[in-house]
Design a protein around this motif. Structure first.
Motif: not given
Length: 298
Positions: A172-173, A176, A268
Motif C-alpha cells: 500500500t501507499q 511504501c 512513493t
C-alpha cells in the motif's frame, strides 16, 4: 560526563517567523465571507521552531516521550512489563530517558522518566529499569549518534508478522514508507538481556549500502522496533510499522496480495517516508492527548 554538544534541530529550522506573524490581507464578499486577498497554494506546514536551548530541547523530548507511552497504550501496545521507548538527552548525549519498569504506559508522566547512563546506572529516578531496555537501547544510542529515539513493544501484529521471518512487502501507499527502509533481525536467542544481542540489533539498523540507518527492524519471533531523529518520528513510525504488518496479515489471509512495483514503491517512499510527515502525524495525536490528560506533563 558526556561532552555538551549542540542540539541538532537544523532539519526543522524556521526562518519565516516575521512573515508567519504578519497578518494576511483579506477581502470580504457581499455576504460577509472573509477571503484572503492574495490566495496562495500551501500544501505543507510551517517548519517547527528551532530549540537552540538545551533545557528547552530536553523538556520537549521528555514531554513527547511521556506522551508516546500514553499514545501507545491507546493503541494497545502495552502488554505486561514489555516495551520501552527512549530519548537521548541533548546535553549528556551518552545518557537516555526511558520508562521505569512496572509503570503502565497509560499512567506515565514526565516526572516518572528515568535518566540512564551508558553503564546502565540510573542517575535520575529511583524505580527499577527494564534490563532489556538497557541492553537494546544503550547499544542503539552508542552505535548511532544521529538517532535520538528508539521504540520497541510487544504489539500484536508486529509480533505476529515477526514469526514469518521475512520483511514486509510494499502493498500500500502507507507501507511504501518502509520500502528499502526496514530490516529483518533473525537471530532470536531469548529475552534480550545480553549486551552483545543489543549490539547485533543496533547493527541490523544499518542500511546495506552504508548510507545510514533504516527506520524499522523486524525482530524475528519477537516483534518490531523503530528508531529515528526525533521522538515524534520514532513513535509514529512504530504505529505505522505495526499498521503495515496488520495490513499485510489481513491481505494474505484474504488472498494473494499484489505488491507495488519497485520503481513506484521507491518513488512513493520518497514522498511519504520522511521524518517531517511522521513528526506532524505524532503532533496531531499529542495535542489531543495533552488536552485530555494534562497530568502527563507533570
Amino acid at each position: 560526563m558526556a561532552a555538551v554538544l549542540p542540539v541538532n534541530t537544523t532539519a526543522f529550522a524556521r526562518n519565516d517567523d516575521v512573515a508567519h506573524n504578519t497578518p494576511h490581507p483579506t477581502h470580504t464578499t457581499p455576504t460577509g465571507l472573509v477571503l484572503n486577498a492574495a490566495p496562495q497554494q500551501r500544501f505543507w506546514f510551517d517548519a517547527p521552531p528551532v530549540r537552540s536551548d538545551v533545557l528547552a530541547e530536553r523538556r520537549h523530548r521528555q514531554t513527547r516521550l511521556a506522551a508516546a507511552f500514553r499514545i501507545f497504550a491507546r493503541h494497545g501496545f502495552d502488554l505486561g512489563l514489555a516495551g520501552h521507548i527512549t530519548a537521548r538527552d541533548p546535553e549528556l548525549t551518552d545518557h537516555f530517558w526511558v520508562n521505569p519498569l512496572g509503570v503502565h504506559f497509560s499512567r506515565i508522566k514526565v516526572s516518572d522518566l528515568l535518566l540512564v547512563n551508558s553503564k546502565g546506572e540510573t542517575v535520575i529516578g529511583d524505580r527499577p529499569l527494564n534490563k532489556a531496555a538497557f541492553a537494546i537501547h544503550a547499544a542503539i544510542h552508542e552505535a548511532h549518534p544521529h538517532l535520538v529515539a528508539a521504540a520497541h513493544t510487544h504489539s500484536t501484529y508486529g509480533k505476529a508478522w515477526s514469526t514469518l521471518g521475512r520483511a514486509l512487502d510494499p502493498l500500500t501507499q502507507d507501507s511504501c514508507g518502509f520500502f528499502e527502509d526496514h530490516a529483518l533481525f533473525d537471530d532470536f536467542t531469548g529475552m534480550v538481556v545480553d549486551d552483545s544481542e543489543g549490539q547485533r540489533i543496533a547493527h541490523a539498523l544499518n542500511k546495506p549500502n552504508g548510507s545510514g540507518t533504516v527506520k524499522g527492524v523486524i525482530l524475528k519471533n519477537h516483534g518490531i522496533l523503530t528508531a529515528g531523529p526525533t521522538v515524534e518520528a520514532t513513535a509514529w513510525w512504530y504505529i505505522a510499522l505495526e499498521n503495515a504488518a496488520h495490513t499485510q496479515l489481513l491481505a494474505e489471509a484474504a488472498g494473494t496480495p499484489q505488491p507495488i512495483d519497485e520503481a513506484t514503491a521507491r518513488h512513493t517512499h520518497s514522498q511519504v517516508g520522511g521524518p517531517e510527515g511522521a513528526l506532524y502525524s505524532f503532533e496531531s495525536l499529542f495535542e489531543g492527548l495533552v488536552e485530555a490528560e494534562p497530568d502527563l506533563l507533570d
